[in-house]
Design a protein around this motif. Structure first.
Motif, short mmCIF file in Angstrom:
data_model
loop_
_atom_site.label_atom_id
_atom_site.label_comp_id
_atom_site.label_asym_id
_atom_site.label_seq_id
_atom_site.Cartn_x
_atom_site.Cartn_y
_atom_site.Cartn_z
N MET A 1 -2.97 8.56 -1.13
CA MET A 1 -3.55 9.36 -0.07
C MET A 1 -3.69 8.54 1.21
N ALA A 2 -4.03 7.26 1.08
CA ALA A 2 -4.22 6.42 2.26
C ALA A 2 -2.92 6.27 3.04
N VAL A 3 -1.79 6.24 2.35
CA VAL A 3 -0.50 6.11 3.04
C VAL A 3 -0.21 7.36 3.85
N VAL A 4 -0.57 8.53 3.33
CA VAL A 4 -0.37 9.78 4.06
C VAL A 4 -1.20 9.78 5.34
N VAL A 5 -2.42 9.31 5.25
CA VAL A 5 -3.28 9.22 6.44
C VAL A 5 -2.67 8.26 7.45
N LEU A 6 -2.16 7.13 6.98
CA LEU A 6 -1.52 6.17 7.89
C LEU A 6 -0.31 6.78 8.58
N ILE A 7 0.44 7.61 7.89
CA ILE A 7 1.60 8.26 8.50
C ILE A 7 1.17 9.22 9.59
N VAL A 8 0.15 10.01 9.33
CA VAL A 8 -0.35 10.97 10.32
C VAL A 8 -0.93 10.24 11.53
N VAL A 9 -1.76 9.23 11.26
CA VAL A 9 -2.34 8.44 12.34
C VAL A 9 -1.24 7.70 13.10
N GLY A 10 -0.23 7.25 12.36
CA GLY A 10 0.87 6.52 12.97
C GLY A 10 1.64 7.32 13.98
N ALA A 11 1.80 8.61 13.74
CA ALA A 11 2.50 9.46 14.70
C ALA A 11 1.75 9.47 16.04
N ALA A 12 0.45 9.60 15.98
CA ALA A 12 -0.37 9.57 17.20
C ALA A 12 -0.38 8.17 17.81
N ALA A 13 -0.45 7.16 16.97
CA ALA A 13 -0.47 5.78 17.47
C ALA A 13 0.86 5.43 18.13
N GLY A 14 1.95 5.92 17.58
CA GLY A 14 3.26 5.67 18.18
C GLY A 14 3.35 6.26 19.57
N PHE A 15 2.82 7.46 19.73
CA PHE A 15 2.81 8.08 21.06
C PHE A 15 2.02 7.22 22.04
N LEU A 16 0.84 6.79 21.63
CA LEU A 16 0.00 5.97 22.49
C LEU A 16 0.66 4.62 22.77
N ALA A 17 1.24 4.01 21.76
CA ALA A 17 1.87 2.70 21.93
C ALA A 17 3.08 2.77 22.86
N VAL A 44 -2.42 -4.58 7.02
CA VAL A 44 -2.87 -5.91 7.44
C VAL A 44 -4.34 -5.88 7.84
N LEU A 45 -4.74 -4.83 8.53
CA LEU A 45 -6.12 -4.75 9.04
C LEU A 45 -7.02 -3.85 8.19
N ARG A 46 -6.68 -3.67 6.93
CA ARG A 46 -7.44 -2.79 6.03
C ARG A 46 -8.90 -3.21 5.92
N PHE A 47 -9.15 -4.49 5.92
CA PHE A 47 -10.52 -4.97 5.76
C PHE A 47 -11.42 -4.54 6.92
N LEU A 48 -10.85 -4.32 8.11
CA LEU A 48 -11.67 -3.87 9.23
C LEU A 48 -12.21 -2.46 9.03
N THR A 49 -11.49 -1.66 8.27
CA THR A 49 -11.95 -0.30 8.01
C THR A 49 -13.29 -0.31 7.29
N THR A 50 -13.47 -1.22 6.38
CA THR A 50 -14.74 -1.29 5.66
C THR A 50 -15.84 -1.84 6.54
N VAL A 51 -15.48 -2.66 7.53
CA VAL A 51 -16.49 -3.26 8.38
C VAL A 51 -16.87 -2.33 9.53
N MET A 52 -15.89 -1.77 10.20
CA MET A 52 -16.14 -1.00 11.41
C MET A 52 -15.90 0.50 11.28
N GLY A 53 -15.39 0.95 10.16
CA GLY A 53 -15.16 2.37 9.98
C GLY A 53 -13.75 2.79 10.33
N ALA A 54 -13.54 4.07 10.49
CA ALA A 54 -12.22 4.63 10.69
C ALA A 54 -11.60 4.23 12.03
N LEU A 55 -12.41 3.90 13.01
CA LEU A 55 -11.87 3.49 14.31
C LEU A 55 -11.01 2.24 14.18
N ALA A 56 -11.38 1.34 13.30
CA ALA A 56 -10.60 0.12 13.09
C ALA A 56 -9.21 0.45 12.55
#
Length: 79
Positions: A1-17, A44-56
């Motif tokens: 499930m986490a990979v699916v979320v990364l794909i969806v977020v990635g589409a938006a992140a690609g636009f921004l990038a 790579v930055l998975r550990f930030l999710t636990t520290v700072m939440g979904a924004l990381a």
């Protein structure tokens, strides 16, 4: 499930990038860059999710997409 979320977020992140790096790319390339960047940045930055939440996770996805664009430009300019 986490990979699916990364794909969806990635589409938006690609636009921004692509906008941050001032790249003119078609929709498929933009989504590909974002998805690959999100997968790289998300894992790579998975550990930030636990520290700072979904924004990381989003920050990691954008950073990963920026890295992919930078590598893509470097590879393309070598040709």
């Amino acid at each position: 499930m986490a990979v699916v979320v990364l794909i969806v977020v990635g589409a938006a992140a690609g636009f921004l990038a692509t906008r941050l790096m001032r790249i003119e790319a078609d929709i498929a390339t933009t989504m590909f860059i974002g998805i690959v960047g999100a997968l790289i940045g998300g894992f790579v930055l998975r550990f930030l999710t636990t520290v700072m939440g979904a924004l990381a996770g989003f920050v990691g996805a954008v950073l990963g997409a920026l890295l992919v664009i930078w590598l893509w430009q470097a590879w393309r300019n070598r040709r």
